[in-house]
Design a protein around this motif. Structure first.
Motif: not given
Length: 503
Positions: A194-210, A216-227
């Motif tokens: 249902g999408v074009q090539r890379d129509g679901i856009p990958p993130l390349k070297n995405p911005e990270m913060v401490t 980072a305040a948008y996250l709640d403690d119960d939010n699922v993360v991949f560590g």
């Protein structure tokens, strides 16, 4: 209000309710904004009224016309079924009938997907007639029947797919146009997602913060993360972001010894897998192909445009097939933000500054899909030992002779210390109170306890520190972490119907 008015009001209310219900179910998918609306394929009728030739000339848009055996079905006859002229349609049906083989059914099903509404009714009758079945317009039933047959496709089925799907994205043709290229999977099981090539856009070297940063305040403690922690570098990738992007490309560790990885999150099959993208010194730049195999996303590499399996990390269609290339899976843990940052106070985490506009709220993407056990794309078979979207832990070790093995995560949640043997590897699965699973070599030791302070104790009294890389003792003994990842049961089973399930 009189009776007729009341009936009209009730009928209108029912219709409105149905519309809202349908919108609610599909909204999570189409509201993404990058899904391609299936077009009506622009196909000029190939046969003039009343003069259908005995052997219609084949016109292939992506390659020279191939040689066809005598009596073989021309591809253009399939495309001619798109004509909006009823007489022309019946003429095309007769040509298709003359060259029909049961293995050609997928071509009709794929063509019908992009037909106008009234064409689908015509196509439904033709599909039932030629197959000798009574699908009554149920494409899922038709697909399952087709996949249950011996795989005997049209000799130029690849060119058919190239021609059909290049109308959606010209880049799609490269996946299929060479009929001589190798494939380890059935082409009729490669479905457009249902999408074009890379129509679901990958993130390349995405911005990270401490973890303590404002972004980072948008996250709640119960939010699922991949560590992930590699070379002492801990990072968290929230599911609420990856559900919209399904892939990230990142580099871990020092500049003089970096590890280039691809994190691939298949939303439909619930799997998050991390691969080292360097094989024998060659870096494979991967992207999202736009196609699925048994509801699992297929990747592609930029250099050769081969298609790769997400679950195995191997090329399955194209020039790289058969070259012994296989990406190494790395360890990843599915946990919560609160637990991860407590274990790794120096972690960094994705920000919302992805360069894309999405509603990154927790649970927003695919909300309706996750809310039911129904599948978005049918698969050849499912297994009722678990519900489709029950989560399992897929074990990715044990050697080439080890059988595909999945462990029920509900059982693991009730069994913080679970041990077993897979192939030539003895292992232990440690599950913390958040439900996060980590798998390590056990070295023949019997583990008896896993405590909240991240230590595990063996029967001989030794205390092991639980880290992302290994289990370690104070005197320097180590037991290495093993690759494993979570997935929906149906997604893993459909790819590995011979899997062993531990419950």
């Amino acid at each position: 209000m009189d009776q007729s008015t009341s009936h009209r009001f009730s009928y209108g209310l029912i219709v409105l309710t149905l519309v809202v219900a349908v919108a609610a179910f599909y909204g999570g998918w189409w509201a993404k904004g990058y899904v391609v609306d299936p077009p009506e394929i622009d196909v000029t009728p190939l046969f003039a009224e009343g003069e259908i030739p005995d052997a219609p000339e084949v016109t292939i848009l992506v390659a020279d016309a191939p040689e066809l055996a005598e009596g073989e079905l021309p591809l253009d006859a399939i495309f001619a079924l798109q004509t909006n002229n009823s007489k022309g349609f019946e003429q095309a049906v007769e040509v298709v009938r003359d060259g029909w083989r049961p293995g050609y059914l997928p071509m009709l099903l794929e063509t019908a997907r992009f037909s106008r509404h009234y064409h689908r009714q015509w196509m439904s009758r033709v599909i039932d007639d030629l197959s000798g079945q009574n699908f009554e317009g149920d494409s899922d039933r038709a697909w399952r029947w087709a996949w249950a047959q011996d795989y005997e496709p049209h000799p130029h089925y690849g060119l058919f797919k190239a021609r059909l799907y290049q109308e959606l994205d010209p880049r799609f043709a490269a996946y299929f146009e060479d009929d001589t290229q190798s494939a380890t999977i059935r082409l009729d099981e490669v479905r457009w997602g249902g999408v074009q090539r890379d129509g679901i856009p990958p993130l390349k070297n995405p911005e990270m913060v401490t973890a303590d940063a404002k972004d980072a305040a948008y996250l709640d403690d119960d939010n699922v993360v991949f560590g992930i922690e590699l070379n002492g570098d801990a990072r968290a990738y929230p599911k609420r972001i990856l559900a919209w992007h399904e892939m990230f490309k990142d580099t871990f560790g020092p500049e003089d010894n970096p590890v280039s990885i691809n994190g691939v999150y298949c939303t439909l099959c619930g799997s998050m897998i991390v691969y080292d993208t360097v094989v024998d010194g060659t870096h494979h730049e991967l992207g999202t192909s736009g196609f699925l195999y048994r509801s699992n996303k297929l990747m592609y590499d930029h250099a050769t445009e081969s298609m790769w399996s997400t679950l195995t990390g191997e090329p399955v269609i194209g020039p790289l097939v058969g070259q012994g290339i296989k990406l190494k899976p790395l360890h990843v843990v599915t946990t919560t933000w609160g637990v991860w940052k407590k274990k790794h106070p120096d972690t960094t985490v994705l920000t919302l500054n992805t360069g894309h506009r999405r509603d990154y709220g927790e649970g927003v993407a695919y909300r309706s899909y996750f809310a039911t056990d129904r599948l978005m794309f049918t698969v050849p078979q499912t297994d009722n030992r678990l519900f489709n979207k029950d989560e399992i832990l897929a074990l990715r070790f044990g050697g080439d002779d080890a059988p595909p093995t999945a462990v029920d995560t509900l059982m693991l949640a009730d069994t913080p210390v679970f041990q077993g043997t897979l192939g030539d590897t003895e292992y232990v699965v440690l599950t913390d109170p958040s439900g996060a699973n980590r798998v390590y070599e056990s070295g023949g030791l019997i583990f008896e306890q896993y405590s909240a302070n991240d230590t595990a104790t063996t029967r001989d009294g030794r205390v092991w520190q639980v880290t992302e890389d290994a289990l370690t003792t104070a005197d320097g003994q180590t037991l290495s972490r093993l690759a494993a990842h979570r997935a929906f049961w149906f997604g893993w089973y459909s790819a590995h119907p011979d899997t062993e399930l531990i419950q």
